[in-house]
Every structure is written in structure tokens, then in C-alpha cells.
Design a protein around this motif. Structure first.
Motif, PDB file in Angstrom:
ATOM      1  N   PHE A 211       0.821  -1.217   0.000  1.00 38.25           N
ATOM      2  CA  PHE A 211       0.000   0.000   0.000  1.00 38.25           C
ATOM      3  C   PHE A 211       0.852   1.262   0.000  1.00 38.25           C
ATOM      4  CE2 PHE A 211      -2.134  -3.139   2.837  1.00 38.25           C
ATOM      5  CZ  PHE A 211      -3.220  -3.427   2.036  1.00 38.25           C
ATOM      6  N   LEU A 212       0.295   2.326  -0.550  1.00 34.19           N
ATOM      7  CA  LEU A 212       0.787   3.672  -0.264  1.00 34.19           C
ATOM      8  C   LEU A 212      -0.389   4.396   0.357  1.00 34.19           C
ATOM      9  CD1 LEU A 212       2.959   4.489  -3.402  1.00 34.19           C
ATOM     10  CD2 LEU A 212       3.743   4.163  -1.050  1.00 34.19           C
ATOM     11  N   PHE A 213      -0.215   4.797   1.615  1.00 36.99           N
ATOM     12  CA  PHE A 213      -1.327   5.337   2.395  1.00 36.99           C
ATOM     13  C   PHE A 213      -1.587   6.813   2.119  1.00 36.99           C
ATOM     14  CE2 PHE A 213       0.059   2.225   5.982  1.00 36.99           C
ATOM     15  CZ  PHE A 213      -0.680   1.198   5.418  1.00 36.99           C
ATOM     16  N   SER A 214      -2.849   7.178   2.344  1.00 35.40           N
ATOM     17  CA  SER A 214      -3.240   8.590   2.401  1.00 35.40           C
ATOM     18  C   SER A 214      -4.087   8.727   3.669  1.00 35.40           C
ATOM     19  CB  SER A 214      -4.064   8.953   1.169  1.00 35.40           C
ATOM     20  OG  SER A 214      -5.248   8.169   1.136  1.00 35.40           O
ATOM     21  N   ILE A 215      -4.412   9.951   4.041  1.00 35.57           N
ATOM     22  CA  ILE A 215      -5.261  10.124   5.230  1.00 35.57           C
ATOM     23  C   ILE A 215      -6.627   9.485   4.947  1.00 35.57           C
ATOM     24  CG2 ILE A 215      -6.073  11.755   6.994  1.00 35.57           C
ATOM     25  CD1 ILE A 215      -3.060  12.043   6.342  1.00 35.57           C
ATOM     26  N   HIS A 216      -7.111   9.679   3.717  1.00 37.55           N
ATOM     27  CA  HIS A 216      -8.401   9.088   3.352  1.00 37.55           C
ATOM     28  C   HIS A 216      -8.430   7.576   3.585  1.00 37.55           C
ATOM     29  CE1 HIS A 216      -9.365  12.876   1.247  1.00 37.55           C
ATOM     30  NE2 HIS A 216     -10.629  12.472   1.357  1.00 37.55           N
ATOM     31  N   SER A 217      -7.431   6.889   3.053  1.00 37.67           N
ATOM     32  CA  SER A 217      -7.469   5.420   3.137  1.00 37.67           C
ATOM     33  C   SER A 217      -7.224   4.929   4.565  1.00 37.67           C
ATOM     34  CB  SER A 217      -6.474   4.792   2.164  1.00 37.67           C
ATOM     35  OG  SER A 217      -5.159   5.233   2.414  1.00 37.67           O
ATOM     36  N   ILE A 218      -6.352   5.617   5.302  1.00 35.68           N
ATOM     37  CA  ILE A 218      -6.088   5.202   6.688  1.00 35.68           C
ATOM     38  C   ILE A 218      -7.316   5.450   7.564  1.00 35.68           C
ATOM     39  CG2 ILE A 218      -4.737   5.848   8.761  1.00 35.68           C
ATOM     40  CD1 ILE A 218      -3.389   3.833   6.846  1.00 35.68           C
ATOM     41  N   GLN A 219      -7.975   6.564   7.304  1.00 30.53           N
ATOM     42  CA  GLN A 219      -9.188   6.853   8.065  1.00 30.53           C
ATOM     43  C   GLN A 219     -10.247   5.778   7.823  1.00 30.53           C
ATOM     44  OE1 GLN A 219     -10.599  10.992   9.017  1.00 30.53           O
ATOM     45  NE2 GLN A 219     -11.852  10.548   7.250  1.00 30.53           N
ATOM     46  N   TYR A 220     -10.419   5.396   6.559  1.00 31.10           N
ATOM     47  CA  TYR A 220     -11.399   4.351   6.223  1.00 31.10           C
ATOM     48  C   TYR A 220     -11.037   3.049   6.933  1.00 31.10           C
ATOM     49  CZ  TYR A 220     -14.588   1.425   3.540  1.00 31.10           C
ATOM     50  OH  TYR A 220     -15.584   0.560   3.183  1.00 31.10           O
ATOM     51  N   LEU A 221      -9.744   2.669   6.807  1.00 28.67           N
ATOM     52  CA  LEU A 221      -9.262   1.403   7.389  1.00 28.67           C
ATOM     53  C   LEU A 221      -9.572   1.321   8.890  1.00 28.67           C
ATOM     54  CD1 LEU A 221      -7.497  -1.217   7.351  1.00 28.67           C
ATOM     55  CD2 LEU A 221      -5.495   0.260   7.590  1.00 28.67           C
ATOM     56  N   PHE A 222      -9.228   2.365   9.645  1.00 30.08           N
ATOM     57  CA  PHE A 222      -9.393   2.327  11.098  1.00 30.08           C
ATOM     58  C   PHE A 222     -10.839   2.559  11.533  1.00 30.08           C
ATOM     59  CE2 PHE A 222      -4.845   2.263  10.922  1.00 30.08           C
ATOM     60  CZ  PHE A 222      -4.474   1.555  12.052  1.00 30.08           C
ATOM     61  N   ASN A 223     -11.573   3.361  10.754  1.00 28.20           N
ATOM     62  CA  ASN A 223     -12.987   3.571  11.080  1.00 28.20           C
ATOM     63  C   ASN A 223     -13.767   2.258  11.067  1.00 28.20           C
ATOM     64  OD1 ASN A 223     -12.714   6.299  11.445  1.00 28.20           O
ATOM     65  ND2 ASN A 223     -13.562   6.885   9.464  1.00 28.20           N
ATOM     66  N   GLN A 224     -13.343   1.343  10.204  1.00 32.13           N
ATOM     67  CA  GLN A 224     -13.997   0.029  10.138  1.00 32.13           C
ATOM     68  C   GLN A 224     -14.003  -0.665  11.497  1.00 32.13           C
ATOM     69  OE1 GLN A 224     -13.125  -2.200   5.996  1.00 32.13           O
ATOM     70  NE2 GLN A 224     -11.299  -1.839   7.171  1.00 32.13           N
ATOM     71  N   TYR A 225     -13.025  -0.329  12.337  1.00 28.82           N
ATOM     72  CA  TYR A 225     -12.881  -1.010  13.630  1.00 28.82           C
ATOM     73  C   TYR A 225     -13.113  -0.074  14.814  1.00 28.82           C
ATOM     74  CZ  TYR A 225     -11.069  -4.489  10.500  1.00 28.82           C
ATOM     75  OH  TYR A 225     -10.954  -5.381   9.477  1.00 28.82           O
TER      76      TYR A 225
END
Ligand code: SAH
Ligand code: TMP
Ligand code: ZN
Length: 416
Positions: free
Chosen positions: A229-243
Motif C-alpha cells: 500500500f501507499l497510504f493517504s489520510i483518506h485510506s487510513i481513516q477508512y481502514l481504522f474507522n472500520q474497527y
């Protein structure tokens, strides 16, 4: 002996959210970025087709095909973090930041780091007597940490390991990681593990190369087998919001050509800094959330490839010599995507003993010990270690005094 199977993980659905994804760019046949090899292994060298995609739903930038993790992270792993003085200092600052801002007032705090490598970060906690545990699956690099008395377990982190750590040591006050979260295909299981591991008032702090910098500076060499992966704030926010977790702060870093540090907690535990919304806005503005905008990135990559190869060909046509400087993992993408060969570069000088005397992945350019550089100055040195530019320029002043020239390709191809 390496008994690992040659398996490729191939996906058609997003690693994070399961949405269908399609590659927008193919970098071609790529070897293992840290797979420095001897001559007798040339015929059995492992290659995969390196393609990238952006998930339209969760905005995660990711590889479509990837070698199995054990293929990359094992007892022969070639990357020792401590080889860079700059990074030694960087992680000292990182540790002080964690201690001063998050651990100082805690009673007997416990810190867990994954991808702890040779102990470059954790030694700062160990020296202060802070309870710590490193999780590092590559046995050879982990041993360097263990030999210094840094508590390290040689395993891959995931949810079940998190459960075991909690039962043996209790929950963690801080979960930290650098340049490893983006390496892990089953990242959902990592976040599930973090959820189990982290105390209710605990903090998660990690950093990885930032997609925003890759797009803005066309540092496509951040794309290689290890970087799922290459992360962005958008993708990291989505990833952690899931949990049920949230990003509360972000902090850009200069390391590795541009990284981002993320601060994450269980939801609702701390106030969210406006750095988060500012950075989200920036990402929308530069097009990180739309796959269409990546066609410009693709064009830029192609342009830099053409320019770099033309420059190297011109220099060779003048009868001059060129050597590579620092056999970084990132250089594997540059070399193989641009079509740089042993006809262009006589060798690559590098300070890492395990790489020396071997050949570079794919193009098979000889890797020589850095201390031979001064006895054989080439006319030009191609700076693969551009992220260590300051440190390298400071120690190689004699090369320049003797008429040597540097070639760089970040943020554009040029002679300096
Ligand atoms: N943190 C160091 C090392 C980064 S290299 C630094 O920033 O310099 C990435 C490291 O993560 C490698 O040492 C690799 O063996 C390790 N790693 C890969 N997958 C992992 C996993 N699932 N759990 C823990 N460590 C992992
Ligand atoms: P990295 O860019 O992935 O951190 O890789 C660092 C590589 O660069 C590693 O193989 C060591 C090498 N290196 C040198 O050869 N000379 C140097 O002065 C520095 C800083 C790194
Ligand atoms: Zn997705």
C-alpha cells in the motif's frame, strides 16, 4: 537454504474493503526489491508483474500482484535499519515524542513495535527501562536487536499474536510502527490485532511513505513488492474507522522522500486536530481520491524513465563511467522499470555487508562495498539513496572535489 514457495498473491478486490479494483498502471516484470543474489541464482530468480490500483471506494492505493510475505521477510532479509545515521536520529526523536507526549504520566507503560528490525527505535525505550516488545519476523535483523537486550519476538504480527501478547504482558499503552504497516497485505487483521492490543486510552502512532509525496514528486520508486500500500489520510481513516478507531492527528515527515505519521485512538477518546481535515482537503485538491488523476502520474513516470535512460545513454556514449550509489530497495524499481543495465552502471556501492559481493535484483549489476568507492571514483554517480542525500553529500565531498558529478532523479532527472 531458502525453502519458501514461490507464491504470488493476486487480487481483484480491494485488500481493505473488498470493492472491485482494476490496475491503472503496469510497471512490468519486477524482481524482489531486496533480493540481492549470487550468480548461481540468476536462473531461478523470482519475478512478478507489478501493477497498481486505486480503490474507488476506500481510496487505498495498492499492488494488484504481490509475492507472498515469507518470500520477502525471512532470515535473509537484506535491510538493516541502523545503516542510516539519519534514521537513527529520526527514531530517537520519534521515541522521545512518544515518551514525552503519551507515556510520561503512565504507570509502568508498555510499548509494542511491529517491524522493529534491528532495534533502531526500541533501543531508545530499552535504554530508559521502559517495558517494550518488538515483533520482527525477519530472524537475521531481529537477532541484532536481541543481542542488544531488546525484547523481540520473531513472528508476523496479526490478531492471534495480539491476543497472545495481551495474555502474556497485558494491553499496550502505545502501538508504534514505521515503514511496515504499508507492507502488510492482511492489514485488516493487523488493525483487528491493534484493537485487541491497545488499552482504551492507548495511542497508535505509525508512519509510512505518503501517497501525496509520491504523486507530487513522482517518486514511483516507492512502489515495489514490499509496499502493498501507499497510504493517504483518506485510506487510513477508512481502514481504522472500520474497527471503531479514528485518526486524531497527522504529521508530515521528511524521511524516505516524504512520509506521513498517523496518530490514532479508539473512537472518541481524544479530540481530533484540524491537521486531519486540512490534510484531507489537500488530498482532494491534488486528486488522491480520484483514479482519473493518476493518469498524470503515469505520464510523469514514463517521462522520467525516458529522461533518465537518455541521460545515462548520453554519458556512456561519451565514454564516461557511471556507478550507482546505495543499493536501496527503491532502486530496484528504478533500475528495472527504466531498463538500466550493467552496461550503464559498472557497479553499485553500498554499505550493507549482506548486499556486497552480490548482484542487484533483475538487472544483475554488481554490488560493491562502499569503501571501494573512493579508490575507483566514477565520472558520475547515480544517487539511488536520494532520501539520504544530506548525509551522503556531507561524506562524499572528495568525490566532487575530484570532478565527480551526481545524477539524481528526484524531483526530476538532472546532474548536480
Ligand atoms: N521499522 C524499521 C524497519 C522497516 S522494514 C524502519 O523503519 O527502518 C519493515 C520490517 O517489517 C522488516 O524488518 C520486516 O521483516 C518487518 N515485517 C514485515 N511484515 C511484518 C509483520 N506482519 N509484523 C511485524 N513485522 C513485519
Ligand atoms: P533505504 O533508502 O531503503 O533506507 O536504503 C538504504 C540503503 O542505502 C542501504 O542499503 C544502505 C545504503 N546506504 C549507503 O550505501 N550509503 C549511505 O551513506 C547510506 C546512508 C545508505
Ligand atoms: Zn477499498
Amino acid at each position: 537454504m531458502n525453502h519458501h514457495s514461490n507464491q504470488i498473491i493476486r487480487i481483484s478486490c480491494c485488500h481493505i474493503c473488498g470493492y472491485n479494483i482494476d490496475s491503472f498502471m503496469n510497471f512490468g516484470r519486477m524482481p524482489i526489491a531486496n533480493g540481492f543474489l549470487k550468480k548461481e541464482k540468476f536462473n531461478s530468480e523470482y519475478f512478478f508483474d507489478m501493477q497498481v490500483a486505486l480503490c474507488d471506494n476506500c481510496k487505498m492505493f495498492q499492488l494488484i500482484n504481490q509475492p507472498e510475505p515469507k518470500q520477502m521477510f525471512n532470515e535473509n532479509y537484506a535491510f538493516f535499519s541502523g545503516t542510516s545515521k539519519l534514521m537513527v536520529n529520526h527514531f530517537k526523536d520519534f521515541s522521545n515524542h512518544v515518551i514525552d507526549d503519551y507515556l510520561k504520566d503512565k504507570d509502568n507503560p508498555f510499548v509494542v513495535e511491529i517491524g522493529s528490525n534491528d532495534g533502531i527505535m526500541l533501543k531508545n525505550f530499552a535504554q530508559k527501562g521502559i517495558r517494550h516488545l518488538g515483533i520482527e519476523p525477519s530472524a537475521n535483523v531481529a537477532q541484532v536487536a536481541i543481542d542488544q537486550g531488546i525484547n523481540t519476538t520473531v513472528e508476523f504480527f496479526d490478531k492471534s499474536l495480539a491476543e497472545r501478547i495481551v495474555s502474556e504482558h497485558g494491553q499496550a499503552d502505545a502501538y508504534i510502527a514505521a515503514n511496515v504497516m504499508c507492507h502488510i497485505p492482511n492489514i485488516n487483521s493487523i488493525v483487528e490485532g491493534i484493537k485487541v492490543l491497545l488499552k482504551s486510552d492507548g495511542i497508535v502512532i505509525f508512519e509510512d511513505p505518503y501517497l501525496g509525496n509520491v504523486i507530487e514528486k513522482t517518486t514511483y520508486d516507492q512502489i515495489y513488492d514490499e509496499h502493498t500500500f501507499l497510504f493517504s489520510i483518506h485510506s487510513i481513516q477508512y481502514l481504522f474507522n472500520q474497527y471503531g478507531m479514528e485518526v486524531i492527528d497527522v504529521e508530515p515527515q521528511e524521511s524516505h522522500g516524504g512520509s506521513m505519521r498517523y496518530f490514532i485512538t479508539h473512537k472518541g477518546k481524544k479530540s481530533v486536530h484540524n491537521t486531519v481535515s486540512n490534510q484531507l482537503e489537500y488530498e482532494v485538491n491534488i486528486g488522491l481520491t480520484k483514479v482519473d488523476s493518476f493518469s498524470q502520474f503515469k505520464e510523469n513516470c514514463e517521462k522520467y524513465r525516458t529522461n533518465l535512460l537518455a541521460l545515462l545513454n548520453d554519458i556512456k556514449n561519451e565514454g564516461k563511467t557511471i556507478a550507482g550509489y546505495a543499493a536501496t530497495s527503491k532502486s530496484t524499481t528504478i533500475i528495472n522499470y527504466c531498463g538500466i543495465t550493467a552496461d550503464h552502471l559498472d557497479c553499485i556501492y553500498d554499505t550493507t555487508p549482506i548486499k556486497q559481493g552480490k548482484f542487484s535484483p533483475g538487472a544483475h549489476i554488481p554490488v560493491k562495498p562502499h569503501n571501494e568507492f573512493k579508490d575507483n571514483y566514477p565520472d558520475y554517480a547515480l544517487l539511488f539513496g536520494y532520501n539520504h542525500e544530506k548525509e551522503i553529500m556531507a561524506k562524499e565531498q572528495e568525490f566532487v572535489k575530484q570532478g565527480g558529478k551526481w545524477i539524481t532523479y528526484v524531483p526530476e532527472v538532472k546532474i548536480i
